[in-house]
Design an enzyme around this catalytic site. Structure first.
Site, mmCIF file in Angstrom:
data_model
loop_
_atom_site.group_PDB
_atom_site.id
_atom_site.type_symbol
_atom_site.label_atom_id
_atom_site.label_comp_id
_atom_site.label_asym_id
_atom_site.label_seq_id
_atom_site.Cartn_x
_atom_site.Cartn_y
_atom_site.Cartn_z
ATOM 1 N N CYS A 195 0.830 -1.204 0.000
ATOM 2 C CA CYS A 195 0.000 0.000 0.000
ATOM 3 C C CYS A 195 0.866 1.257 0.000
ATOM 4 C CB CYS A 195 -0.957 -0.009 1.178
ATOM 5 S SG CYS A 195 -2.385 -1.083 0.884
ATOM 6 N N CYS B 276 -3.202 -4.400 7.460
ATOM 7 C CA CYS B 276 -3.049 -3.077 6.851
ATOM 8 C C CYS B 276 -4.341 -2.264 6.971
ATOM 9 C CB CYS B 276 -2.671 -3.244 5.393
ATOM 10 S SG CYS B 276 -2.658 -1.728 4.455
ATOM 11 N N CYS C 61 -5.653 -1.740 2.895
ATOM 12 C CA CYS C 61 -6.148 -2.842 2.058
ATOM 13 C C CYS C 61 -6.788 -3.953 2.877
ATOM 14 C CB CYS C 61 -5.032 -3.387 1.177
ATOM 15 S SG CYS C 61 -3.736 -4.233 2.096
ATOM 16 N N ASP D 13 -46.572 -25.922 -34.125
ATOM 17 C CA ASP D 13 -47.434 -26.432 -33.060
ATOM 18 C C ASP D 13 -47.012 -27.847 -32.705
ATOM 19 O OD1 ASP D 13 -48.898 -24.120 -32.971
ATOM 20 O OD2 ASP D 13 -50.399 -24.826 -34.408
#
Ligand code: ZN
Length: 544
Positions: free
Chosen positions: A24, A123, A126, A359
């Protein structure tokens, strides 16, 4: 090599002491070199500590120096200094002697970055995602899961879903850094900060690729492996935004929580720094636990196949026939085709479509009716021509009620060709017609001379429950009548697609005009109907 500049030092210091993990710190220093994130985070952490300590020592400057003096040295002497671990030797000692109180010259440094924690704490930015959740062990888990699902793939894309509150924490860290930047008059854009998602992918892609024996982990692939993280402990982090930016959080029908990532990002763009800081700590409070990884999801994009089918049964609907929750016929065209296809492509499900439909009591003969199938989450997506031929054989051997030809893999775009201009196409039919009044062959001979007869067809009674009431004009291009006996004849017709043949013969209580009753001046009814051909030139025919 950290690729950090001298000017980053106060930011690194600030982030480390706030409880940010090594990766980070790199993110907030806008390090966009992927290799930097692939290094073991412990190593990076030591380098960061060395980077910070080394120069603190060198400058003889205590960490909590007055802001002014820090600014002046930043610009002056070390401008071009780069990432070289110039603080390497002291760093090593910090590492080897974590409680190195016997090394007085390092006490300062130790105080700065608190290297005493051998177990790195979770952390604040994060929530552990770039720590142990971004490791070879996690990559091994992902690859185990992928292998267990037995997909066939050449490449994969790794996607990651993060808890929304991570954006709040990111913003809080950013404001923390921004304060420092402003004091240093440094211009950094929040967009330059590397996102958690990016850093996670940069780290994990190569690890997963390695675990899977060198498969390319790329940014675009039909095969996606998704990892998701949640962090219930900090779910409430977002809640203050609902009062501060109420209009960003409108309840939506399908979402469990109004705090979607999108809404949170939008609120954070709107909220002023002052209001944010009034409600939320900067830097964020340290969490007790890491994020929890959720189930790993594997998903392959759809595969499309197409072909033509014949239906030889007068008691087989095209799709499962269910009335009031009760099944009326034991099978259907789509189920008979789908079963072998699904097992061959190992798909989770399918969507079936066709060029018109017949059909339940109508056969489809000739070259058959074009159909296409969208196969959902196929575990196998590539079949050779030989394999496709084999699959077609398997379908055809599984039932004598249907037969398939021209079976092939097609693109999503090509599928639309089946539907386009469908109304302009012609279809050929054969009907077995009954007449109330006895007839001779001369009585029906005039039918062969009728060309391009325009019908006004009011929506038939039998489909009124699913089609809007309207009068539709349809054209009978050509007809041919073949006498069988005084009460029966075979009527061949070539008509515009969408013509209701049964209603044209029996008249539908006058809702179709003109009709065969009017033309023959007697009550007529239709006993059997076959579709002889559907003139849609897609998919391309494959020679037998
Ligand atoms: Zn982190």
């Amino acid at each position: 090599m950290l690729r950090l500049k001298e000017k980053d030092k106060p930011i690194v210091q600030k982030l480390l002491s706030s409880g940010c993990c090594a990766r980070c710190v790199l993110r907030f220093c806008c390090v966009s070199v992927q290799a930097a994130y692939r290094k073991p985070p412990q190593e990076t952490l030591e380098e960061l500590r060395a980077f910070v300590c080394g120069d603190t020592e060198k400058n003889g400057e205590p960490r909590e120096a007055p802001e002014g003096s820090a600014e002046s040295h930043d610009v002056a002497s070390h401008d071009a200094t780069v990432s070289e671990p110039h603080g390497a030797p002291p760093n090593k000692r910090v590492k080897l002697e974590p409680d190195g109180s016997d090394a007085p010259e390092e006490e300062d440094a130790a105080a700065v970055v608190e290297p005493k924690d051998e177990e790195p704490s979770v952390c604040v930015a994060c929530l552990g995602i770039l720590q142990e959740l971004c490791s070879p062990a996690e990559a091994a888990k992902i690859s185990e899961r992928v292998k267990a699902e037995k997909y066939e793939f050449d490449s994969l894309v790794l996607s990651v879903s993060l808890p929304a509150q991570l954006c709040v924490r990111e913003h809080s860290c950013w404001l923390h850094v921004k304060k420092e930047l402003r004091e240093k008059s440094m211009a950094v854009d929040k967009d330059d900060v590397v996102q958690v998602k990016e850093a996670f992918k940069w780290t994990m892609q190569s690890l997963v690729a390695k675990e899977l024996g060198g498969v390319a982990v790329v940014t675009r692939s039909p095969f996606e492996v998704g990892v998701e993280f949640t962090h219930p402990e900090t779910d409430a982090d977002c809640h203050f935004l609902a009062t501060a930016c109420g209009d960003c959080f409108r309840p939506t029908k399908n979402k469990q929580s109004v705090f979607t990532r999108m809404a949170v990002v939008k609120a954070l763009e709107k909220i002023s720094d002052a209001v944010f800081l009034k409600h939320y700590a900067s830097p964020p409070a340290p969490p007790k636990s890491s994020c929890s990884p959720q189930n790993i999801q594997c998903l392959h994009t759809c595969v499309f196949i197409a072909g033509r089918y014949n239906k030889f049964s007068r008691s087989l609907p095209q799709t499962p026939w269910v009335i009031d929750g009760e099944r009326r016929m034991e099978s259907s065209v789509e189920e008979l085709i789908a079963a072998p296809v699904l097992s061959s492509f190992r798909a989770d499900g399918f969507n079936f479509s066709s060029s018109g439909r017949e059909d339940v009591d109508v056969r489809t003969l000739g070259n058959g009716r074009p159909f296409a199938m969208e196969l959902l989450n196929p575990h196998r997506s590539k079949l050779s021509n030989v394999d496709m031929k084999q699959l077609q054989e398997t379908i055809n051997n599984s039932s004598d009620k249907i037969r398939v030809r021209d079976l092939q893999i097609v693109s999503r775009e090509a599928m639309s060709r089946m539907k386009e201009g469908e109304e302009d196409k012609t279809k050929s039919y054969t009907a077995l017609v009954w007449t109330q009044k006895p007839i001779g062959s001369q009585d029906i001979a005039f039918i062969d001379d009728i060309k391009d007869l325009t019908l006004d067809q009011k929506t038939p009674l039998r489909v009124l429950h699913r089609r809007a009431l309207a009068v539709r004009q349809r054209v009978v291009h050509r007809m041919n009548a073949r006498f069988l006996d005084p009460h029966h004849f075979l009527l061949q017709l070539q008509t515009q697609a969408g013509t209701y043949i049964k209603e044209f013969v029996h008249g539908d209580f006058g809702r179709t005009k003109p009709n065969m009753c009017v033309l023959l001046d007697t009550h007529t009814d239709i006993l059997e109907l076959d579709v002889e051909s559907v003139d849609v030139d897609w998919p391309p025919s494959i020679p037998e």
